[in-house]
Design a protein around this motif. Structure first.
Motif, PDB file in Angstrom:
ATOM      1  N   LYS A 296       0.832  -1.203   0.000  1.00  0.00           N
ATOM      2  CA  LYS A 296       0.000   0.000   0.000  1.00  0.00           C
ATOM      3  C   LYS A 296       0.866   1.251   0.000  1.00  0.00           C
ATOM      4  O   LYS A 296       1.876   1.313   0.719  1.00  0.00           O
ATOM      5  CB  LYS A 296      -0.931  -0.001   1.223  1.00  0.00           C
ATOM      6  CG  LYS A 296      -2.061   1.021   1.148  1.00  0.00           C
ATOM      7  CD  LYS A 296      -3.085   0.761   2.244  1.00  0.00           C
ATOM      8  CE  LYS A 296      -4.333   1.613   2.062  1.00  0.00           C
ATOM      9  NZ  LYS A 296      -5.363   1.319   3.085  1.00  0.00           N
ATOM     10  N   TYR A 297       0.451   2.220  -0.794  1.00  0.00           N
ATOM     11  CA  TYR A 297       1.135   3.517  -0.849  1.00  0.00           C
ATOM     12  C   TYR A 297       0.109   4.620  -0.610  1.00  0.00           C
ATOM     13  O   TYR A 297      -1.001   4.580  -1.140  1.00  0.00           O
ATOM     14  CB  TYR A 297       1.803   3.739  -2.206  1.00  0.00           C
ATOM     15  CG  TYR A 297       2.234   5.178  -2.420  1.00  0.00           C
ATOM     16  CD1 TYR A 297       3.428   5.649  -1.881  1.00  0.00           C
ATOM     17  CD2 TYR A 297       1.429   6.069  -3.131  1.00  0.00           C
ATOM     18  CE1 TYR A 297       3.810   6.976  -2.045  1.00  0.00           C
ATOM     19  CE2 TYR A 297       1.800   7.394  -3.301  1.00  0.00           C
ATOM     20  CZ  TYR A 297       2.991   7.847  -2.752  1.00  0.00           C
ATOM     21  OH  TYR A 297       3.358   9.162  -2.909  1.00  0.00           O
ATOM     22  N   HIS A 298       0.493   5.618   0.188  1.00  0.00           N
ATOM     23  CA  HIS A 298      -0.356   6.775   0.422  1.00  0.00           C
ATOM     24  C   HIS A 298       0.500   8.028   0.345  1.00  0.00           C
ATOM     25  O   HIS A 298       1.569   8.108   0.966  1.00  0.00           O
ATOM     26  CB  HIS A 298      -1.020   6.691   1.801  1.00  0.00           C
ATOM     27  CG  HIS A 298      -1.867   7.892   2.136  1.00  0.00           C
ATOM     28  ND1 HIS A 298      -3.179   8.005   1.738  1.00  0.00           N
ATOM     29  CD2 HIS A 298      -1.579   9.033   2.812  1.00  0.00           C
ATOM     30  CE1 HIS A 298      -3.668   9.157   2.159  1.00  0.00           C
ATOM     31  NE2 HIS A 298      -2.717   9.796   2.822  1.00  0.00           N
ATOM     32  N   GLY A 299       0.040   9.003  -0.430  1.00  0.00           N
ATOM     33  CA  GLY A 299       0.795  10.248  -0.556  1.00  0.00           C
ATOM     34  C   GLY A 299      -0.097  11.382  -1.020  1.00  0.00           C
ATOM     35  O   GLY A 299      -1.271  11.185  -1.356  1.00  0.00           O
ATOM     36  N   HIS A 300       0.463  12.579  -1.037  1.00  0.00           N
ATOM     37  CA  HIS A 300      -0.270  13.780  -1.445  1.00  0.00           C
ATOM     38  C   HIS A 300       0.207  14.236  -2.811  1.00  0.00           C
ATOM     39  O   HIS A 300       1.393  14.533  -2.993  1.00  0.00           O
ATOM     40  CB  HIS A 300      -0.089  14.889  -0.405  1.00  0.00           C
ATOM     41  CG  HIS A 300      -0.847  14.653   0.855  1.00  0.00           C
ATOM     42  ND1 HIS A 300      -2.068  15.231   1.125  1.00  0.00           N
ATOM     43  CD2 HIS A 300      -0.587  13.862   1.918  1.00  0.00           C
ATOM     44  CE1 HIS A 300      -2.505  14.825   2.297  1.00  0.00           C
ATOM     45  NE2 HIS A 300      -1.619  13.990   2.805  1.00  0.00           N
ATOM     46  N   LEU A 301      -0.720  14.269  -3.759  1.00  0.00           N
ATOM     47  CA  LEU A 301      -0.397  14.822  -5.065  1.00  0.00           C
ATOM     48  C   LEU A 301      -0.290  16.337  -4.988  1.00  0.00           C
ATOM     49  O   LEU A 301       0.407  16.970  -5.774  1.00  0.00           O
ATOM     50  CB  LEU A 301      -1.456  14.413  -6.084  1.00  0.00           C
ATOM     51  CG  LEU A 301      -1.630  12.901  -6.300  1.00  0.00           C
ATOM     52  CD1 LEU A 301      -2.732  12.642  -7.316  1.00  0.00           C
ATOM     53  CD2 LEU A 301      -0.324  12.272  -6.745  1.00  0.00           C
TER      54      LEU A 301
END
Length: 753
Positions: A296-301
């Protein structure tokens, strides 16, 4: 003329007074991970104004007089926080807030009118007070939901809730991170929902609602819905080893891929894997194998847009002993943990990709987009009737399919105010398409020889949905939610057994309105009235046969309930409910036939209590009573087979007691009718489980005991007509799968910091 002039002057004075008002724009994050916190209650002290953070952890207050203020933040599982701010004229004050994890105390839990529509105090508390220790415990977090395994561990569990024998998912909508789990037109049964691809250590929250009252939840939302949310980030990398009786072994590992550098950039990524093996407690070794991987990856564009990408793959293979009749045990033909056909078993796999993006625009619109895809394979060998149909080779069947499932969930919402009244408007679109290849029902022998193909074809099923939803917050005490959704189905079946091959198609649609009212008397008492219509779709092979008629049977429900805290350390949720279902046609996957099912009604009472006995000791109780009946049938002949009438779970949990934590729990299922006239009864059971943990900063030791007092019980039971080899005539009686005997398991977890 004078009145017009006076009104003009007053309007100019009013405009001047409000021209210099300021605002507050804030964001709340987890202090350890730096990731946004959703659902945090934010109160502007002394003003009567309050907000709840969105998916980006954001909130906003407008039209504030220039002055000093205090903000109060509260969230279950986090330490309460007070922050002082100053608002200036014509300026937006930016606020950054970090909340730290803290022990749960019921005295700090408040019943909020601002999030009444999606408030799930019970599940939020339980996930923290009763840590999930295995995949079955995931669903048991939902108050009143019971599960039963009748294939030794590899097959999806049978589900019971609110007077429903839901089979494997026909009347409950299950999802993980918004991705659907229920399989439409499945080879084994409609709505088949296998959650074994979820690694239990990765589950962060369990959201649920009982009843057909949520606008953005469509197909299968009859008894209710459950959505599991997996962790966005790992607290620590870890390795976990488990071993126990009956040749049971399990290894789990999770690796934080970005570490501190990722947190500094508001990013996270991890990779986790699980391998399980067990011979189980049956006389014939189960040889159960399961392998899971999830990343899983989570980030802010951007500041206002986040992106979450999840990928997982799962594979499982097993033997199982199947259901055995009471007479086989009584006669000594087989033992309580034995089998009649020891060649039963199966294998399954599922690979998933899930992409979610959430954006909050400068004008306040919240836009959600989700794309998902699953590749799924299933093969199951069962024998329910033994030698009833084929006295020579036996009645073993194979159910098999290969499936591609893909779809989209999207919504746009915004909150506006007219005076002090808040309007949250939401519109959404949903699309799902299932393509199966070689959906099969065959008569087999010894799991190796195909004797006869009874059903064999390809399915192409489309479900498109659209909905609008309005939540009106008249005050911080009273709110109304109203919504309506439209679901459209296109079903297509290609029969590969016919020559030439035939392809048939049918369409159908259904409209489902909802209306919910909430009134919060004070921070310790909330009343609600939920009402709505929903449905479950039917198997494509039924839809084609019936040309789409009566294949989307509606369900109408109402709940009248309350959440209240009579004492600071006691939280109670109680509801009286009623549910009515229209006649439908049901496809019986094990037989390959269509059976009519009449109108039914169910009503009952739900009670959930959570009590903080001391700083370290918590007690919980769920009690659920239901009266399910068929409508239009003679009294005494109107029982609904296997529908639960009385269930209860509860226990004691130790938390925040230094390194020690654990729980002692029970679950009770009352006796219930196994056929329409109650002449055959499925016996009830009462079993206990124990969990004990010792946790330090770098490691954790755990002891898990299922069926602590070694009770002999039947986990699943069916009234089935069968014929054993050599019997002169068939017999209808209880067939069962035995529940686990005393089973101890030790675990060791090492945290990589």
């Amino acid at each position: 003329m004078k009145s017009v002039l006076l009104a003009f002057v007053l309007s100019m004075i009013s405009a001047a007074a409000f021209a210099h008002l300021g605002s507050v724009e804030g964001r709340v994050t987890d202090a350890a991970s730096g990731l946004p916190l959703r659902g945090v209650s934010v109160q502007l002290v002394g003003t009567g104004k309050a907000e709840v953070t969105d998916e980006l952890g954001q909130y906003r207050f407008n039209d504030l007089i220039a002055s000093a203020y205090k903000l109060e933040f509260s969230h279950i599982g986090y330490a309460p926080l007070v922050q002082e701010i100053t608002v200036a004229d014509e300026l937006t004050t930016k606020v950054q807030t970090k909340m730290s994890v803290a022990p749960v105390t019921l005295s700090t839990v408040t019943v909020s009118g601002l999030k009444a529509h999606d408030q799930q105090l019970i599940s939020s508390l339980d996930i923290r007070l009763r840590p999930i220790t295995n995949s079955q415990e995931i669903l048991r977090i939902v108050p009143g939901l019971f599960i039963g395994q009748h294939a030794g561990g590899g097959k999806a569990e049978q589900i019971f809730l609110r007077g429903f024998d839901i089979d494997h998912g026909t009347d409950i909508r299950l999802s993980v991170d918004g991705m659907p789990i229920n399989m439409v037109s499945h080879a084994h049964g409609q709505g088949y929902a296998d959650l074994h691809f979820v690694i239990p250590e990765l589950v962060e929250t369990v959201d649920f609602k009982k009843g057909p009252y949520t606008t953005d939840k469509g197909n299968f939302t009859t008894a209710g819905w459950v959505n599991l949310k997996t962790k966005t980030t790992l607290d620590n990398s870890f390795i976990k080893l488990e071993g126990g009786q009956y040749g049971t072994f399990r290894a789990v590992g999770g690796l934080d891929l970005l570490g501190q550098k990722g947190k500094e950039k508001n990013q996270s990524a991890y990779l986790a894997s699980e391998y399980s093996y067990s011979d189980s407690y049956f006389d014939n070794p189960q040889k159960f194998k399961r392998f899971n991987v999830q990343g899983k990856y989570h980030g802010h564009l951007s500041v206002n847009t986040n992106l979450t990408l999840t990928g997982s793959t799962f594979w499982s293979k097993w033997n199982h002993s199947g259901q055995i009749p009471n007479r086989a045990v009584a006669s000594g033909l087989t033992g309580f943990f034995g089998s009649v056909d020891p060649t039963e078993g199966g294998q399954t796999s599922r690979t998933n990709f899930n992409a979610e993006a959430v954006t909050v625009t400068p004008s306040g619109y919240k836009i959600k987009n989700q794309l998902f895809y699953s590749n799924y394979n299933f093969e199951l060998y069962s024998n329910f009737t033994f030698f009833l149909k084929d006295s020579i080779n036996g009645d073993q069947i194979r159910q098999k399919e290969k499936r591609d499932l893909f779809g989209y969930n999207g919504s746009i919402s915004r909150t506006d105010y007219i005076g002090s009244i808040g309007f949250t408007s939401t519109a959404g679109l949903q699309y799902r398409q299932d393509l199966t290849r070689g959906t099969e029902l065959s008569h087999t022998k010894n799991r190796t020889e195909t004797l006869d193909r009874q059903q064999y074809g390809n399915i192409n099923e489309v479900n498109a949905g659209a909905y609008v939803d309005e939540l009106i917050q008249f005050s911080d005490r009273f709110s109304i939610n109203a919504g309506v959704r439209l679901d459209y189905f296109r079903n297509q079946y290609e029969d590969l057994l016919r020559s030439p091959v035939t392809k048939k198609q049918s369409t159908s649609a259904i409209i489902s309105p909802k209306l919910n009212l909430y009134y919060t008397v004070n921070p310790g008492l909330q009343l609600y009235l939920n009402s709505g219509k929903s449905f479950h779709s039917n198997d494509t092979r039924v839809v084609i046969t019936e040309n789409g008629r009566r294949t989307l049977p509606p369900a109408y429900g109402v709940d009248a309930g309350t959440i209240f805290k009579p004492f600071p350390r006691l939280l109670v949720n109680a509801a009286a409910w009623y549910l009515w279902l229209q006649q439908e046609f049901v496809y019986v996957g094990d037989e390959g036939v269509v059976e009519p099912s009449g109108k039914t009604r169910r009503y009952g009472l739900d009670l959930s209590m959570r009590y903080e006995l001391t700083r370290h000791l918590y007690a919980d109780l769920d009690l659920n009573a239901a009266k399910p009946r068929a409508i239009g049938i003679e009294a005494g002949q109107d029982y609904l087979p296997l529908a639960p009438t009385l269930t209860s779970v509860g226990g004691l949990s130790i938390r925040n007691a230094g390194a020690w934590s654990g729980s002692l729990r029970y679950r009770y299922m009352g006796a219930r009718p196994a056929n329409e006239d109650n002449s055959i009864v499925a016996k009830g059971y009462f079993v206990n489980d124990l969990q004990l943990n010792y946790t330090k900063s770098r490691y954790s030791l755990g002891l898990s005991i299922q069926n602590l007092f070694n009770t002999r019980w039947k986990e699943t039971q069916f009234a089935t007509e069968s014929q054993l080899q050599g019997e002169p005539a068939p017999v209808e009686e209880i067939h069962f799968t035995p529940g686990t005997p005393f089973a101890a398991r030790l675990s060791f977890t090492y945290f990589l910091k």
